[in-house]
Design a protein around this motif. Structure first.
Motif, PDB file in Angstrom:
ATOM      1  N   ALA A   3     -31.006 -20.079  60.518  1.00  0.00           N
ATOM      2  CA  ALA A   3     -31.253 -20.865  61.722  1.00  0.00           C
ATOM      3  C   ALA A   3     -30.322 -20.292  62.786  1.00  0.00           C
ATOM      4  CB  ALA A   3     -30.944 -22.332  61.473  1.00  0.00           C
ATOM      5  N   THR A   4     -30.835 -20.099  63.988  1.00  0.00           N
ATOM      6  CA  THR A   4     -30.031 -19.467  65.037  1.00  0.00           C
ATOM      7  C   THR A   4     -30.080 -20.285  66.317  1.00  0.00           C
ATOM      8  OG1 THR A   4     -31.838 -18.123  65.926  1.00  0.00           O
ATOM      9  CG2 THR A   4     -30.611 -17.193  64.079  1.00  0.00           C
ATOM     10  N   ARG A   5     -29.000 -20.158  67.073  1.00  0.00           N
ATOM     11  CA  ARG A   5     -28.993 -20.755  68.406  1.00  0.00           C
ATOM     12  C   ARG A   5     -27.951 -20.046  69.253  1.00  0.00           C
ATOM     13  NH1 ARG A   5     -24.784 -24.636  68.835  1.00  0.00           N
ATOM     14  NH2 ARG A   5     -23.929 -25.119  66.792  1.00  0.00           N
ATOM     15  N   ALA A   6     -28.256 -19.928  70.511  1.00  0.00           N
ATOM     16  CA  ALA A   6     -27.320 -19.350  71.468  1.00  0.00           C
ATOM     17  C   ALA A   6     -26.455 -20.465  72.039  1.00  0.00           C
ATOM     18  CB  ALA A   6     -28.068 -18.646  72.589  1.00  0.00           C
ATOM     19  N   ARG A  15     -32.798 -10.956  64.728  1.00  0.00           N
ATOM     20  CA  ARG A  15     -32.631 -10.293  63.429  1.00  0.00           C
ATOM     21  C   ARG A  15     -32.216 -11.301  62.361  1.00  0.00           C
ATOM     22  NH1 ARG A  15     -29.763  -6.363  65.140  1.00  0.00           N
ATOM     23  NH2 ARG A  15     -27.719  -7.281  64.840  1.00  0.00           N
ATOM     24  N   TYR A  16     -31.226 -12.125  62.654  1.00  0.00           N
ATOM     25  CA  TYR A  16     -30.792 -13.126  61.684  1.00  0.00           C
ATOM     26  C   TYR A  16     -31.887 -14.156  61.416  1.00  0.00           C
ATOM     27  CZ  TYR A  16     -25.996 -11.477  61.226  1.00  0.00           C
ATOM     28  OH  TYR A  16     -24.883 -10.725  60.937  1.00  0.00           O
ATOM     29  N   ARG A  17     -32.677 -14.493  62.418  1.00  0.00           N
ATOM     30  CA  ARG A  17     -33.799 -15.413  62.216  1.00  0.00           C
ATOM     31  C   ARG A  17     -34.789 -14.835  61.206  1.00  0.00           C
ATOM     32  NH1 ARG A  17     -33.625 -17.055  67.014  1.00  0.00           N
ATOM     33  NH2 ARG A  17     -34.776 -15.372  67.962  1.00  0.00           N
ATOM     34  N   SER A  77     -24.865 -23.352  53.475  1.00  0.00           N
ATOM     35  CA  SER A  77     -23.491 -23.655  53.890  1.00  0.00           C
ATOM     36  C   SER A  77     -22.784 -22.453  54.523  1.00  0.00           C
ATOM     37  CB  SER A  77     -22.675 -24.160  52.694  1.00  0.00           C
ATOM     38  OG  SER A  77     -22.587 -23.157  51.712  1.00  0.00           O
ATOM     39  N   VAL A  78     -23.521 -21.394  54.827  1.00  0.00           N
ATOM     40  CA  VAL A  78     -22.938 -20.186  55.438  1.00  0.00           C
ATOM     41  C   VAL A  78     -23.139 -20.225  56.946  1.00  0.00           C
ATOM     42  CG1 VAL A  78     -23.193 -17.674  55.636  1.00  0.00           C
ATOM     43  CG2 VAL A  78     -23.199 -18.764  53.377  1.00  0.00           C
ATOM     44  N   SER A  79     -22.057 -19.977  57.678  1.00  0.00           N
ATOM     45  CA  SER A  79     -22.123 -19.916  59.143  1.00  0.00           C
ATOM     46  C   SER A  79     -21.443 -18.639  59.625  1.00  0.00           C
ATOM     47  CB  SER A  79     -21.400 -21.103  59.778  1.00  0.00           C
ATOM     48  OG  SER A  79     -22.048 -22.310  59.478  1.00  0.00           O
ATOM     49  N   LEU A  80     -22.083 -17.978  60.567  1.00  0.00           N
ATOM     50  CA  LEU A  80     -21.501 -16.838  61.261  1.00  0.00           C
ATOM     51  C   LEU A  80     -21.607 -17.113  62.753  1.00  0.00           C
ATOM     52  CD1 LEU A  80     -23.260 -13.892  59.355  1.00  0.00           C
ATOM     53  CD2 LEU A  80     -20.969 -14.796  58.937  1.00  0.00           C
ATOM     54  N   HIS A  81     -20.633 -16.651  63.498  1.00  0.00           N
ATOM     55  CA  HIS A  81     -20.698 -16.706  64.951  1.00  0.00           C
ATOM     56  C   HIS A  81     -20.896 -15.274  65.439  1.00  0.00           C
ATOM     57  CE1 HIS A  81     -18.288 -20.702  65.458  1.00  0.00           C
ATOM     58  NE2 HIS A  81     -19.220 -20.781  64.509  1.00  0.00           N
ATOM     59  N   LEU A  82     -21.657 -15.120  66.494  1.00  0.00           N
ATOM     60  CA  LEU A  82     -21.926 -13.810  67.082  1.00  0.00           C
ATOM     61  C   LEU A  82     -21.388 -13.797  68.504  1.00  0.00           C
ATOM     62  CD1 LEU A  82     -25.682 -13.440  66.017  1.00  0.00           C
ATOM     63  CD2 LEU A  82     -23.635 -12.792  64.719  1.00  0.00           C
ATOM     64  N   THR A  83     -20.714 -12.721  68.853  1.00  0.00           N
ATOM     65  CA  THR A  83     -20.232 -12.580  70.221  1.00  0.00           C
ATOM     66  C   THR A  83     -20.743 -11.266  70.794  1.00  0.00           C
ATOM     67  OG1 THR A  83     -18.286 -12.603  71.662  1.00  0.00           O
ATOM     68  CG2 THR A  83     -17.999 -11.562  69.511  1.00  0.00           C
ATOM     69  N   GLU A  84     -21.422 -11.356  71.930  1.00  0.00           N
ATOM     70  CA  GLU A  84     -21.909 -10.142  72.578  1.00  0.00           C
ATOM     71  C   GLU A  84     -20.726  -9.478  73.270  1.00  0.00           C
ATOM     72  OE1 GLU A  84     -25.942  -9.806  74.567  1.00  0.00           O
ATOM     73  OE2 GLU A  84     -24.584  -9.772  76.298  1.00  0.00           O
ATOM     74  N   TRP A  85     -20.540  -8.215  72.980  1.00  0.00           N
ATOM     75  CA  TRP A  85     -19.381  -7.485  73.484  1.00  0.00           C
ATOM     76  C   TRP A  85     -19.848  -6.128  73.978  1.00  0.00           C
ATOM     77  CZ3 TRP A  85     -15.279  -5.069  69.777  1.00  0.00           C
ATOM     78  CH2 TRP A  85     -14.234  -4.528  70.529  1.00  0.00           C
ATOM     79  N   ALA A  86     -19.762  -5.902  75.284  1.00  0.00           N
ATOM     80  CA  ALA A  86     -20.221  -4.644  75.877  1.00  0.00           C
ATOM     81  C   ALA A  86     -19.470  -3.447  75.308  1.00  0.00           C
ATOM     82  CB  ALA A  86     -20.079  -4.690  77.391  1.00  0.00           C
ATOM     83  N   GLY A  87     -18.222  -3.628  74.910  1.00  0.00           N
ATOM     84  CA  GLY A  87     -17.419  -2.537  74.374  1.00  0.00           C
ATOM     85  C   GLY A  87     -17.599  -2.311  72.880  1.00  0.00           C
ATOM     86  N   HIS A  88     -18.491  -3.073  72.267  1.00  0.00           N
ATOM     87  CA  HIS A  88     -18.679  -2.929  70.817  1.00  0.00           C
ATOM     88  C   HIS A  88     -19.289  -1.574  70.484  1.00  0.00           C
ATOM     89  CE1 HIS A  88     -19.597  -3.632  66.680  1.00  0.00           C
ATOM     90  NE2 HIS A  88     -20.901  -3.707  66.882  1.00  0.00           N
ATOM     91  N   ASP A  89     -18.661  -0.874  69.557  1.00  0.00           N
ATOM     92  CA  ASP A  89     -19.138   0.410  69.060  1.00  0.00           C
ATOM     93  C   ASP A  89     -19.280   0.277  67.550  1.00  0.00           C
ATOM     94  OD1 ASP A  89     -19.536   2.976  68.112  1.00  0.00           O
ATOM     95  OD2 ASP A  89     -17.743   3.814  69.029  1.00  0.00           O
ATOM     96  N   TYR A 148     -22.766 -15.881  73.376  1.00  0.00           N
ATOM     97  CA  TYR A 148     -22.220 -16.259  72.081  1.00  0.00           C
ATOM     98  C   TYR A 148     -23.316 -16.985  71.325  1.00  0.00           C
ATOM     99  CZ  TYR A 148     -18.311 -17.646  69.016  1.00  0.00           C
ATOM    100  OH  TYR A 148     -17.435 -17.788  67.968  1.00  0.00           O
ATOM    101  N   GLY A 149     -23.369 -16.806  70.009  1.00  0.00           N
ATOM    102  CA  GLY A 149     -24.405 -17.466  69.233  1.00  0.00           C
ATOM    103  C   GLY A 149     -23.919 -17.900  67.868  1.00  0.00           C
ATOM    104  N   PHE A 150     -24.760 -18.677  67.210  1.00  0.00           N
ATOM    105  CA  PHE A 150     -24.452 -19.245  65.910  1.00  0.00           C
ATOM    106  C   PHE A 150     -25.625 -18.985  64.970  1.00  0.00           C
ATOM    107  CE2 PHE A 150     -22.764 -21.732  69.379  1.00  0.00           C
ATOM    108  CZ  PHE A 150     -21.417 -21.825  69.068  1.00  0.00           C
ATOM    109  N   VAL A 151     -25.326 -18.577  63.729  1.00  0.00           N
ATOM    110  CA  VAL A 151     -26.362 -18.407  62.713  1.00  0.00           C
ATOM    111  C   VAL A 151     -25.898 -19.145  61.458  1.00  0.00           C
ATOM    112  CG1 VAL A 151     -27.179 -16.234  63.700  1.00  0.00           C
ATOM    113  CG2 VAL A 151     -25.516 -16.162  61.862  1.00  0.00           C
ATOM    114  N   ASP A 152     -26.803 -19.903  60.877  1.00  0.00           N
ATOM    115  CA  ASP A 152     -26.479 -20.724  59.719  1.00  0.00           C
ATOM    116  C   ASP A 152     -27.593 -20.618  58.680  1.00  0.00           C
ATOM    117  OD1 ASP A 152     -24.096 -22.336  60.772  1.00  0.00           O
ATOM    118  OD2 ASP A 152     -25.606 -22.678  62.323  1.00  0.00           O
ATOM    119  N   ARG A 153     -27.167 -20.581  57.434  1.00  0.00           N
ATOM    120  CA  ARG A 153     -28.117 -20.649  56.324  1.00  0.00           C
ATOM    121  C   ARG A 153     -27.409 -21.365  55.183  1.00  0.00           C
ATOM    122  NH1 ARG A 153     -32.085 -15.997  53.865  1.00  0.00           N
ATOM    123  NH2 ARG A 153     -32.897 -17.305  52.185  1.00  0.00           N
TER     124      ARG A 153
END
Length: 116
Positions: free
Chosen positions: A27-30, A20-22, A44-56, A37-42
């Motif tokens: 730019a994305t990478r796991a 989705r971010y791509r 100078s903006v960076s976000l980190h993504l964490t897969e969480w089974a309990g995420h609602d 866990y993953g990283f998305v950058d565009r």
């Protein structure tokens, strides 16, 4: 001295979120390790993504504010690429042109640029 920040955003499916971010121009990478866990950058903006089974998305979603040079241009480029809810750009009383995007994981992305 603070140099940068990278909010950590919970997602239910890391692979889907990276794709989705791509599509949104990041730019994305796991992470190359056992954690989902993953990283998305565009620019100078960076976000980190964490897969969480309990995420609602209704109770554990995140919010980020992305300052851009042209909110209308970003909105136009995202319009055909987003899954979720995309609001229309509006001028705000606080001097920004901004819109909101809520992705399928419930993350609110507010995107704004200074009014000229």
């Amino acid at each position: 001295m603070f140099e940068s920040v990278a909010p950590i955003v919970p997602v239910r499916d890391l692979d889907a979120a990276l794709a989705r971010y791509r599509r949104l121009g990041f730019a994305t990478r796991a992470y190359d390790g056992p954690q989902r866990y993953g990283f998305v950058d565009r620019d100078s903006v960076s976000l980190h993504l964490t897969e969480w089974a309990g995420h609602d998305p209704l109770t554990t979603a995140a919010s980020v504010y992305l300052y851009v040079t042209d909110a209308d241009a970003v909105h136009a480029s995202w319009r055909s690429e987003v899954e979720g809810r995309l609001g229309d750009p509006q001028d705000t009383p606080w001097g920004l042109r901004e819109f909101a995007y809520v992705d399928p994981d419930g993350t609110l992305h507010r995107v704004g640029s200074p009014l000229t």
